[in-house]
Design an enzyme around this catalytic site. Structure first.
Site, PDB file in Angstrom:
ATOM      1  N   ASP A 115      -7.223  44.170 -10.189  1.00 18.81           N
ATOM      2  CA  ASP A 115      -7.602  42.743 -10.165  1.00 18.81           C
ATOM      3  C   ASP A 115      -8.911  42.524 -10.940  1.00 18.81           C
ATOM      4  O   ASP A 115      -9.876  43.255 -10.727  1.00 18.81           O
ATOM      5  CB  ASP A 115      -7.785  42.308  -8.692  1.00 18.81           C
ATOM      6  CG  ASP A 115      -7.780  40.800  -8.518  1.00 18.81           C
ATOM      7  OD1 ASP A 115      -8.314  40.099  -9.405  1.00 18.81           O
ATOM      8  OD2 ASP A 115      -7.266  40.318  -7.502  1.00 18.81           O
ATOM      9  N   HIS A 172     -10.404  39.340 -11.196  1.00 20.63           N
ATOM     10  CA  HIS A 172     -11.095  38.113 -10.759  1.00 20.63           C
ATOM     11  C   HIS A 172     -12.413  38.469 -10.074  1.00 20.63           C
ATOM     12  O   HIS A 172     -12.409  39.207  -9.086  1.00 20.63           O
ATOM     13  CB  HIS A 172     -10.209  37.322  -9.796  1.00 20.63           C
ATOM     14  CG  HIS A 172      -8.941  36.846 -10.432  1.00 20.63           C
ATOM     15  ND1 HIS A 172      -7.803  37.617 -10.462  1.00 20.63           N
ATOM     16  CD2 HIS A 172      -8.646  35.695 -11.078  1.00 20.63           C
ATOM     17  CE1 HIS A 172      -6.851  36.947 -11.095  1.00 20.63           C
ATOM     18  NE2 HIS A 172      -7.332  35.777 -11.490  1.00 20.63           N
ATOM     19  N   SER A 228      -3.128  42.169  -4.688  1.00 22.14           N
ATOM     20  CA  SER A 228      -4.432  42.692  -4.259  1.00 22.14           C
ATOM     21  C   SER A 228      -4.521  42.798  -2.746  1.00 22.14           C
ATOM     22  O   SER A 228      -5.269  43.631  -2.216  1.00 22.14           O
ATOM     23  CB  SER A 228      -5.567  41.802  -4.762  1.00 22.14           C
ATOM     24  OG  SER A 228      -5.530  41.747  -6.153  1.00 22.14           O
TER      25      SER A 228
HETATM   26 CO1  B1M Z   1      -6.112  34.266 -12.543  1.00 16.30          CO
HETATM   27  N1  B1M Z   1      -4.803  33.897 -11.163  1.00 16.30           N
HETATM   28  N2  B1M Z   1      -4.903  35.563 -13.383  1.00 16.30           N
HETATM   29  N3  B1M Z   1      -7.458  34.426 -13.918  1.00 16.30           N
HETATM   30  N4  B1M Z   1      -6.949  32.764 -11.770  1.00 16.30           N
HETATM   31  C1  B1M Z   1      -5.200  33.017 -10.071  1.00 16.30           C
HETATM   32  C2  B1M Z   1      -5.791  33.807  -8.903  1.00 16.30           C
HETATM   33  C3  B1M Z   1      -3.827  32.315  -9.716  1.00 16.30           C
HETATM   34  C4  B1M Z   1      -3.727  31.808  -8.263  1.00 16.30           C
HETATM   35  C5  B1M Z   1      -3.582  31.175 -10.718  1.00 16.30           C
HETATM   36  C6  B1M Z   1      -2.243  30.469 -10.527  1.00 16.30           C
HETATM   37  O1  B1M Z   1      -1.234  30.977 -10.925  1.00 16.30           O
HETATM   38  N5  B1M Z   1      -2.238  29.321  -9.914  1.00 16.30           N
HETATM   39  C7  B1M Z   1      -2.802  33.469 -10.041  1.00 16.30           C
HETATM   40  C8  B1M Z   1      -2.514  34.443  -8.897  1.00 16.30           C
HETATM   41  C9  B1M Z   1      -1.076  34.425  -8.454  1.00 16.30           C
HETATM   42  C10 B1M Z   1      -0.902  35.289  -7.280  1.00 16.30           C
HETATM   43  O2  B1M Z   1      -0.884  36.491  -7.329  1.00 16.30           O
HETATM   44  N6  B1M Z   1      -0.810  34.614  -6.155  1.00 16.30           N
HETATM   45  C11 B1M Z   1      -3.488  34.161 -11.196  1.00 16.30           C
HETATM   46  C12 B1M Z   1      -2.831  34.976 -12.152  1.00 16.30           C
HETATM   47  C13 B1M Z   1      -1.330  35.025 -12.068  1.00 16.30           C
HETATM   48  C14 B1M Z   1      -3.527  35.706 -13.144  1.00 16.30           C
HETATM   49  C15 B1M Z   1      -2.952  36.669 -14.194  1.00 16.30           C
HETATM   50  C16 B1M Z   1      -1.845  37.612 -13.686  1.00 16.30           C
HETATM   51  C17 B1M Z   1      -2.471  35.823 -15.388  1.00 16.30           C
HETATM   52  C18 B1M Z   1      -1.824  36.584 -16.518  1.00 16.30           C
HETATM   53  O3  B1M Z   1      -2.415  37.446 -17.122  1.00 16.30           O
HETATM   54  N7  B1M Z   1      -0.592  36.237 -16.752  1.00 16.30           N
HETATM   55  C19 B1M Z   1      -4.207  37.455 -14.612  1.00 16.30           C
HETATM   56  C20 B1M Z   1      -4.439  38.649 -13.687  1.00 16.30           C
HETATM   57  C21 B1M Z   1      -5.271  39.700 -14.296  1.00 16.30           C
HETATM   58  C22 B1M Z   1      -5.607  40.767 -13.269  1.00 16.30           C
HETATM   59  O4  B1M Z   1      -6.367  40.501 -12.338  1.00 16.30           O
HETATM   60  N8  B1M Z   1      -5.044  41.943 -13.440  1.00 16.30           N
HETATM   61  C23 B1M Z   1      -5.275  36.413 -14.389  1.00 16.30           C
HETATM   62  C24 B1M Z   1      -6.453  36.336 -15.124  1.00 16.30           C
HETATM   63  C25 B1M Z   1      -7.423  35.373 -14.940  1.00 16.30           C
HETATM   64  C26 B1M Z   1      -8.626  35.169 -15.870  1.00 16.30           C
HETATM   65  C27 B1M Z   1      -9.173  36.502 -16.421  1.00 16.30           C
HETATM   66  C28 B1M Z   1      -8.187  34.300 -17.024  1.00 16.30           C
HETATM   67  C29 B1M Z   1      -9.601  34.366 -14.950  1.00 16.30           C
HETATM   68  C30 B1M Z   1     -10.556  35.263 -14.131  1.00 16.30           C
HETATM   69  C31 B1M Z   1     -11.917  35.396 -14.758  1.00 16.30           C
HETATM   70  C32 B1M Z   1     -12.888  36.062 -13.829  1.00 16.30           C
HETATM   71  O5  B1M Z   1     -12.808  36.037 -12.619  1.00 16.30           O
HETATM   72  N9  B1M Z   1     -13.847  36.703 -14.450  1.00 16.30           N
HETATM   73  C33 B1M Z   1      -8.630  33.741 -13.937  1.00 16.30           C
HETATM   74  C34 B1M Z   1      -8.964  32.616 -13.117  1.00 16.30           C
HETATM   75  C35 B1M Z   1     -10.283  31.952 -13.397  1.00 16.30           C
HETATM   76  C36 B1M Z   1      -8.109  32.157 -12.077  1.00 16.30           C
HETATM   77  C37 B1M Z   1      -8.247  30.908 -11.179  1.00 16.30           C
HETATM   78  C38 B1M Z   1      -7.849  29.705 -12.018  1.00 16.30           C
HETATM   79  C39 B1M Z   1      -9.613  30.653 -10.550  1.00 16.30           C
HETATM   80  C40 B1M Z   1     -10.213  31.822  -9.763  1.00 16.30           C
HETATM   81  C41 B1M Z   1     -11.671  31.567  -9.460  1.00 16.30           C
HETATM   82  O6  B1M Z   1     -12.557  32.126 -10.077  1.00 16.30           O
HETATM   83  N10 B1M Z   1     -11.955  30.645  -8.497  1.00 16.30           N
HETATM   84  C42 B1M Z   1      -7.205  31.224 -10.037  1.00 16.30           C
HETATM   85  C43 B1M Z   1      -6.581  29.995  -9.396  1.00 16.30           C
HETATM   86  C44 B1M Z   1      -7.386  29.505  -8.214  1.00 16.30           C
HETATM   87  O7  B1M Z   1      -7.949  30.300  -7.468  1.00 16.30           O
HETATM   88  N11 B1M Z   1      -7.413  28.226  -8.029  1.00 16.30           N
HETATM   89  C45 B1M Z   1      -6.342  32.259 -10.663  1.00 16.30           C
HETATM   90  C46 B1M Z   1     -13.327  30.295  -8.138  1.00 16.30           C
HETATM   91  C47 B1M Z   1     -13.897  31.297  -7.133  1.00 16.30           C
HETATM   92  C48 B1M Z   1     -15.302  30.893  -6.687  1.00 16.30           C
HETATM   93  O8  B1M Z   1     -13.051  31.298  -6.013  1.00 16.30           O
HETATM   94  O9  B1M Z   1     -12.510  33.765  -6.283  1.00 16.30           O
HETATM   95  O10 B1M Z   1     -11.169  32.281  -4.704  1.00 16.30           O
HETATM   96  P1  B1M Z   1     -12.445  32.616  -5.351  1.00 16.30           P
HETATM   97  O11 B1M Z   1     -13.525  32.959  -4.223  1.00 16.30           O
HETATM   98  C49 B1M Z   1     -13.663  32.143  -3.086  1.00 16.30           C
HETATM   99  C50 B1M Z   1     -12.879  32.676  -1.858  1.00 16.30           C
HETATM  100  O12 B1M Z   1     -11.641  33.239  -2.203  1.00 16.30           O
HETATM  101  C51 B1M Z   1     -13.849  33.618  -1.207  1.00 16.30           C
HETATM  102  O13 B1M Z   1     -15.128  33.021  -1.469  1.00 16.30           O
HETATM  103  C52 B1M Z   1     -15.095  32.219  -2.656  1.00 16.30           C
HETATM  104  C53 B1M Z   1     -15.624  30.816  -2.322  1.00 16.30           C
HETATM  105  O14 B1M Z   1     -16.844  30.828  -1.709  1.00 16.30           O
HETATM  106  N12 B1M Z   1     -13.936  35.016  -1.602  1.00 16.30           N
HETATM  107  C54 B1M Z   1     -14.584  35.912  -0.803  1.00 16.30           C
HETATM  108  C55 B1M Z   1     -13.496  35.667  -2.676  1.00 16.30           C
HETATM  109  N13 B1M Z   1     -13.815  36.959  -2.626  1.00 16.30           N
HETATM  110  C56 B1M Z   1     -14.492  37.133  -1.481  1.00 16.30           C
HETATM  111  C57 B1M Z   1     -15.044  38.296  -0.922  1.00 16.30           C
HETATM  112  C58 B1M Z   1     -15.677  38.175   0.304  1.00 16.30           C
HETATM  113  C59 B1M Z   1     -15.774  36.943   0.949  1.00 16.30           C
HETATM  114  C60 B1M Z   1     -15.234  35.796   0.413  1.00 16.30           C
HETATM  115  O15 B1M Z   1     -16.276  39.194   0.921  1.00 16.30           O
HETATM  116  C61 B1M Z   1     -16.332  40.459   0.295  1.00 16.30           C
END
Ligand code: B1M
Length: 215
Positions: free
Chosen positions: A100, A102, A153
């Site tokens: 992963d 992200h 993940s």
């Molecule tokens: Co990706 N991606 N992505 N992506 N991406 C998602 C996660 C996805 C839901 C988008 C979608 O389809 N709607 C989907 C996942 C599907 C699934 O499995 N359910 C997805 C996909 C499919 C993919 C790829 C497979 C796409 C592809 O290549 N075809 C690929 C995967 C690559 C890989 O990981 N092997 C991929 C790639 C990417 C980018 C590189 C382009 C980029 C990431 C860049 C980066 O992180 N440096 C990206 C992004 C930006 C997203 C979305 C749009 C936004 C994620 C984000 O940063 N949110 C995402 C859709 C979405 O979430 N709405 C998506 C903002 C961030 C602050 O929130 O990380 O959730 P988040 O953290 C939150 C909570 O979750 C929590 O606290 C935070 C808030 O306070 N939290 C924790 C998180 N970690 C925590 C740990 C903790 C406590 C709380 O304690 C240790």
């Protein structure tokens, strides 16, 4: 357009033009920088996720959105209140699990924990269990934080917990990420582990849990 709409728009468009000026306005309008992240910036990120899901954005565009989000968080970080009288609450190792990439959420957790007295070792992304184990043995942390956004993940967290247990490690594990639930954490991940496994729905909740453990 309102300030909120513009801020969400920078993330959706993946642009930094005008972003910093509007973030400075938001710093005056909001009580805390974190409210700007959890409010309009996350609204933008959620929209990116939806558009990507509907094939209206390609990966390269989502990457630009991620860059804009990271730039916004970096701009806000110096304005986050640091609790300087509160040092030395413990050491936390953070990692995005194997497979992963992200890391925005994990890095947000790092900022918030660091600003609240924890010392952080951030191992980065795609961290395999053996890498994590080596770091735990070297750093002797009080807690491990695992992040992962993909559905696969969540399974990787189960594997990681199992590998840690087999190695005799039982320090508390904090887990978070969009695809994870408390139920999955309690029924699947915790079952594979000797020590505590705690689910955090967001970074602030992660801080609350870390604070409780530090007491
Ligand atoms: Co990706 N991606 N992505 N992506 N991406 C998602 C996660 C996805 C839901 C988008 C979608 O389809 N709607 C989907 C996942 C599907 C699934 O499995 N359910 C997805 C996909 C499919 C993919 C790829 C497979 C796409 C592809 O290549 N075809 C690929 C995967 C690559 C890989 O990981 N092997 C991929 C790639 C990417 C980018 C590189 C382009 C980029 C990431 C860049 C980066 O992180 N440096 C990206 C992004 C930006 C997203 C979305 C749009 C936004 C994620 C984000 O940063 N949110 C995402 C859709 C979405 O979430 N709405 C998506 C903002 C961030 C602050 O929130 O990380 O959730 P988040 O953290 C939150 C909570 O979750 C929590 O606290 C935070 C808030 O306070 N939290 C924790 C998180 N970690 C925590 C740990 C903790 C406590 C709380 O304690 C240790």
């Amino acid at each position: 357009m309102t300030l909120e709409e513009r801020l969400a728009g920078y993330i959706v468009e993946g642009t930094k033009e005008g972003l910093y000026a509007d973030l400075d306005k938001a710093l005056k309008a909001y009580d805390a920088p974190l409210d700007i992240i959890n409010g309009p910036l996350m609204t933008g990120m959620d929209k990116v996720g939806k558009l990507f899901n509907d094939n209206e954005l390609i990966v390269a565009e989502v990457l630009q959105s991620a860059e804009a989000m990271k730039a916004a968080v970096a701009h806000l970080e110096p304005h986050m209140e640091e609790k300087k009288d509160d040092r030395g609450k413990g050491k936390v190792i953070l990692a995005t699990v194997k497979g992963d990439v992200h890391d925005i959420g994990k890095n947000l957790v790092e900022i918030i924990l660091k600003n609240n007295g924890f010392s952080i070792v951030n191992l980065g992304i795609k961290v395999a269990p053996n890498e994590l184990i080596s770091a735990i043995e070297k750093e002797d942390p009080d807690m491990v934080g695992l992040s992962g956004l993909l559905v696969k993940s969540t399974q990787q967290m189960v594997i990681t917990a199992n590998d840690l247990r087999e190695r005799g490690i039982n320090i508390p594990i904090l887990v978070g990420g969009a695809a994870l639930t408390r139920r999955f954490t309690d029924t699947k991940i915790a079952r594979e582990y000797e020590g505590m496994v705690l689910y955090a729905k967001d970074a602030m909740n992660g801080l609350d849990i870390a604070n409780k453990l530090a007491k």
